[in-house]
Design a protein around this motif. Structure first.
Motif, PDB file in Angstrom:
ATOM      1  N   ALA A 161      -2.181  -5.332  -8.166  1.00  0.00           N
ATOM      2  CA  ALA A 161      -2.808  -5.570  -8.650  1.00  0.00           C
ATOM      3  C   ALA A 161      -4.404  -4.799  -7.822  1.00  0.00           C
ATOM      4  O   ALA A 161      -3.890  -4.305  -6.372  1.00  0.00           O
ATOM      5  CB  ALA A 161      -3.664  -7.012  -8.723  1.00  0.00           C
ATOM      6  N   ASP A 162      -4.871  -4.429  -9.125  1.00  0.00           N
ATOM      7  CA  ASP A 162      -5.665  -3.267  -7.872  1.00  0.00           C
ATOM      8  C   ASP A 162      -6.831  -3.970  -6.617  1.00  0.00           C
ATOM      9  O   ASP A 162      -7.123  -3.412  -5.930  1.00  0.00           O
ATOM     10  CB  ASP A 162      -7.230  -2.738  -8.615  1.00  0.00           C
ATOM     11  CG  ASP A 162      -7.045  -1.936  -9.587  1.00  0.00           C
ATOM     12  OD1 ASP A 162      -5.530  -1.275  -9.156  1.00  0.00           O
ATOM     13  OD2 ASP A 162      -6.831  -2.220 -11.008  1.00  0.00           O
ATOM     14  N   ASP A 163      -6.966  -5.152  -6.550  1.00  0.00           N
ATOM     15  CA  ASP A 163      -7.346  -5.850  -5.106  1.00  0.00           C
ATOM     16  C   ASP A 163      -6.802  -6.454  -4.331  1.00  0.00           C
ATOM     17  O   ASP A 163      -6.653  -6.910  -3.348  1.00  0.00           O
ATOM     18  CB  ASP A 163      -8.010  -7.206  -6.179  1.00  0.00           C
ATOM     19  CG  ASP A 163      -7.486  -8.698  -7.146  1.00  0.00           C
ATOM     20  OD1 ASP A 163      -6.512  -8.176  -7.582  1.00  0.00           O
ATOM     21  OD2 ASP A 163      -8.368  -9.146  -6.212  1.00  0.00           O
ATOM     22  N   THR A 164      -5.151  -6.165  -4.258  1.00  0.00           N
ATOM     23  CA  THR A 164      -3.783  -6.186  -3.651  1.00  0.00           C
ATOM     24  C   THR A 164      -5.209  -5.885  -2.934  1.00  0.00           C
ATOM     25  O   THR A 164      -5.102  -4.391  -1.890  1.00  0.00           O
ATOM     26  CB  THR A 164      -2.869  -6.246  -3.657  1.00  0.00           C
ATOM     27  OG1 THR A 164      -2.165  -6.459  -4.889  1.00  0.00           O
ATOM     28  CG2 THR A 164      -1.569  -6.470  -2.964  1.00  0.00           C
ATOM     29  N   TYR A 211      -2.630   8.040  -3.144  1.00  0.00           N
ATOM     30  CA  TYR A 211      -3.139   6.974  -2.205  1.00  0.00           C
ATOM     31  C   TYR A 211      -4.139   6.484  -2.663  1.00  0.00           C
ATOM     32  O   TYR A 211      -5.166   6.474  -0.914  1.00  0.00           O
ATOM     33  CB  TYR A 211      -1.981   6.746  -0.880  1.00  0.00           C
ATOM     34  CG  TYR A 211      -0.751   6.471  -1.550  1.00  0.00           C
ATOM     35  CD1 TYR A 211      -0.038   6.147  -1.625  1.00  0.00           C
ATOM     36  CD2 TYR A 211      -0.298   8.268  -1.119  1.00  0.00           C
ATOM     37  CE1 TYR A 211       1.224   6.349  -1.375  1.00  0.00           C
ATOM     38  CE2 TYR A 211       1.310   8.429  -0.821  1.00  0.00           C
ATOM     39  CZ  TYR A 211       2.027   7.739  -1.125  1.00  0.00           C
ATOM     40  OH  TYR A 211       3.602   7.659  -1.616  1.00  0.00           O
ATOM     41  N   THR A 232      -1.211   4.458  -6.340  1.00  0.00           N
ATOM     42  CA  THR A 232      -2.069   4.204  -6.672  1.00  0.00           C
ATOM     43  C   THR A 232      -1.931   3.782  -8.353  1.00  0.00           C
ATOM     44  O   THR A 232      -1.542   3.092  -9.277  1.00  0.00           O
ATOM     45  CB  THR A 232      -3.436   4.524  -6.735  1.00  0.00           C
ATOM     46  OG1 THR A 232      -3.613   5.002  -4.854  1.00  0.00           O
ATOM     47  CG2 THR A 232      -4.399   4.026  -6.819  1.00  0.00           C
ATOM     48  N   HIS A 255      -6.185   4.013  -2.702  1.00  0.00           N
ATOM     49  CA  HIS A 255      -6.456   2.820  -2.085  1.00  0.00           C
ATOM     50  C   HIS A 255      -6.117   2.982  -0.279  1.00  0.00           C
ATOM     51  O   HIS A 255      -6.229   1.890   0.241  1.00  0.00           O
ATOM     52  CB  HIS A 255      -5.230   2.198  -2.876  1.00  0.00           C
ATOM     53  CG  HIS A 255      -3.886   2.681  -2.703  1.00  0.00           C
ATOM     54  ND1 HIS A 255      -3.327   2.766  -3.225  1.00  0.00           N
ATOM     55  CD2 HIS A 255      -2.807   1.581  -1.771  1.00  0.00           C
ATOM     56  CE1 HIS A 255      -2.260   3.212  -2.970  1.00  0.00           C
ATOM     57  NE2 HIS A 255      -2.419   2.330  -2.353  1.00  0.00           N
ATOM     58  N   GLU A 284       0.673  -1.110  -0.288  1.00  0.00           N
ATOM     59  CA  GLU A 284      -0.079  -0.212   0.019  1.00  0.00           C
ATOM     60  C   GLU A 284       1.086   1.583  -0.274  1.00  0.00           C
ATOM     61  O   GLU A 284       0.346   2.680  -0.652  1.00  0.00           O
ATOM     62  CB  GLU A 284      -1.409  -0.176   1.743  1.00  0.00           C
ATOM     63  CG  GLU A 284      -0.263  -0.019   2.867  1.00  0.00           C
ATOM     64  CD  GLU A 284       0.156  -1.713   2.632  1.00  0.00           C
ATOM     65  OE1 GLU A 284       0.390  -1.838   4.033  1.00  0.00           O
ATOM     66  OE2 GLU A 284       0.258  -2.574   2.287  1.00  0.00           O
ATOM     67  N   ASN A 298      -4.487  -3.958   1.929  1.00  0.00           N
ATOM     68  CA  ASN A 298      -3.562  -3.323   2.446  1.00  0.00           C
ATOM     69  C   ASN A 298      -2.773  -4.152   3.590  1.00  0.00           C
ATOM     70  O   ASN A 298      -3.719  -4.680   4.134  1.00  0.00           O
ATOM     71  CB  ASN A 298      -4.100  -1.903   2.889  1.00  0.00           C
ATOM     72  CG  ASN A 298      -4.310  -1.073   1.729  1.00  0.00           C
ATOM     73  OD1 ASN A 298      -3.835  -1.082   0.632  1.00  0.00           O
ATOM     74  ND2 ASN A 298      -5.175  -0.303   1.769  1.00  0.00           N
ATOM     75  N   ARG A 348       1.357   1.048  -8.885  1.00  0.00           N
ATOM     76  CA  ARG A 348       1.379   0.196  -9.036  1.00  0.00           C
ATOM     77  C   ARG A 348       1.174  -1.573  -9.690  1.00  0.00           C
ATOM     78  O   ARG A 348       1.758  -2.496 -10.151  1.00  0.00           O
ATOM     79  CB  ARG A 348      -0.451  -0.471  -8.128  1.00  0.00           C
ATOM     80  CG  ARG A 348      -0.361   0.074  -6.160  1.00  0.00           C
ATOM     81  CD  ARG A 348      -1.668   0.566  -5.526  1.00  0.00           C
ATOM     82  NE  ARG A 348      -2.293   0.026  -5.070  1.00  0.00           N
ATOM     83  CZ  ARG A 348      -2.361  -0.820  -3.941  1.00  0.00           C
ATOM     84  NH1 ARG A 348      -1.067  -0.488  -3.239  1.00  0.00           N
ATOM     85  NH2 ARG A 348      -2.770  -2.297  -4.274  1.00  0.00           N
ATOM     86  N   ALA A 349      -0.395  -1.268 -10.901  1.00  0.00           N
ATOM     87  CA  ALA A 349      -0.417  -2.606 -12.011  1.00  0.00           C
ATOM     88  C   ALA A 349       1.154  -2.525 -12.391  1.00  0.00           C
ATOM     89  O   ALA A 349       1.472  -3.558 -13.142  1.00  0.00           O
ATOM     90  CB  ALA A 349      -0.825  -1.309 -12.746  1.00  0.00           C
TER      91      ALA A 349
END
Length: 195
Positions: free
Chosen positions: A58-61, A88, A49, A90, A45, A63, A52-53
């Motif tokens: 992944a978006d669903d990783t 950030y 953002t 996420h 985290e 925290n 990250r990819a």
């Protein structure tokens, strides 16, 4: 007994203890693959953002360590200047500033009482709280910092913004871990004995 959330000051620094140069720049810190892989496994985290990819997060990783990030205005401004109004997305994002108004609804700007704000955050349910910078904010929040995680790179700056930019009373931490990397970086983790 209620367990309080932990405030971690997780930041890159030079050997001589600076987190930025005199102009506030920190883009000279190397992005070392070995350090990045190790830190991203524990703190994914902490990657903005927008990046990250590109590095395989992944978006669903979920925290793992933090769900809230704290920034001073100078730490927030470089992303803002690059068009990243919510760096950030996420995480819950809080910027401490007396001059900034929120350019994004996902970013909460707090003008006063950083200590009081952190004490309230610690009472809430959730993961840890990440202080990503800067040195002046860290000085104000020192009484509430439970952990220091310093990515120390083999650079000497000679001048700049130190880890703690204002005079602070002596505050003892105990070394919990020192991880060395082939690239020459060392990640030092310190805990506050009173936490």
């Amino acid at each position: 007994m209620v367990r309080l959330r932990k405030l971690t000051y997780y930041v890159a620094a030079s050997i001589d203890g600076f987190i930025a140069d005199p102009a506030g720049r920190f883009d000279f810190f190397p992005i070392e693959a070995d350090v990045m892989a190790a830190m991203n496994a524990v703190r994914p985290e902490a990657v903005p953002t927008a990046f990250r990819a590109a590095i395989g997060i992944a978006d669903d990783t979920p925290n793992r360590s933090y769900d809230t990030v704290l920034m001073g205005r100078h730490s927030y401004t470089p992303g803002l200047e690059a068009g990243l109004t919510s760096p950030y997305a996420h995480l819950r994002q809080i910027v401490f500033s007396t001059t900034l108004t929120s350019p994004d609804p996902a970013v909460e700007v707090v003008a006063a009482d950083p200590l009081g704000t952190v004490r309230k955050l610690k009472q809430e349910d959730g993961l840890g709280i990440w202080l990503c910078g800067g040195g002046t904010l860290a000085s104000h929040l020192l009484p509430e910092i439970d952990e220091l995680v310093i990515k120390q790179y083999p650079l000497v700056l000679g001048a700049g913004i130190p880890l703690f930019a204002d005079a602070v009373p002596a505050h003892r931490f105990s070394l919990e871990e020192a991880r060395t990397f082939e690239s020459g970086a060392v990640v030092l983790t310190y805990a506050c004995p009173s936490s």
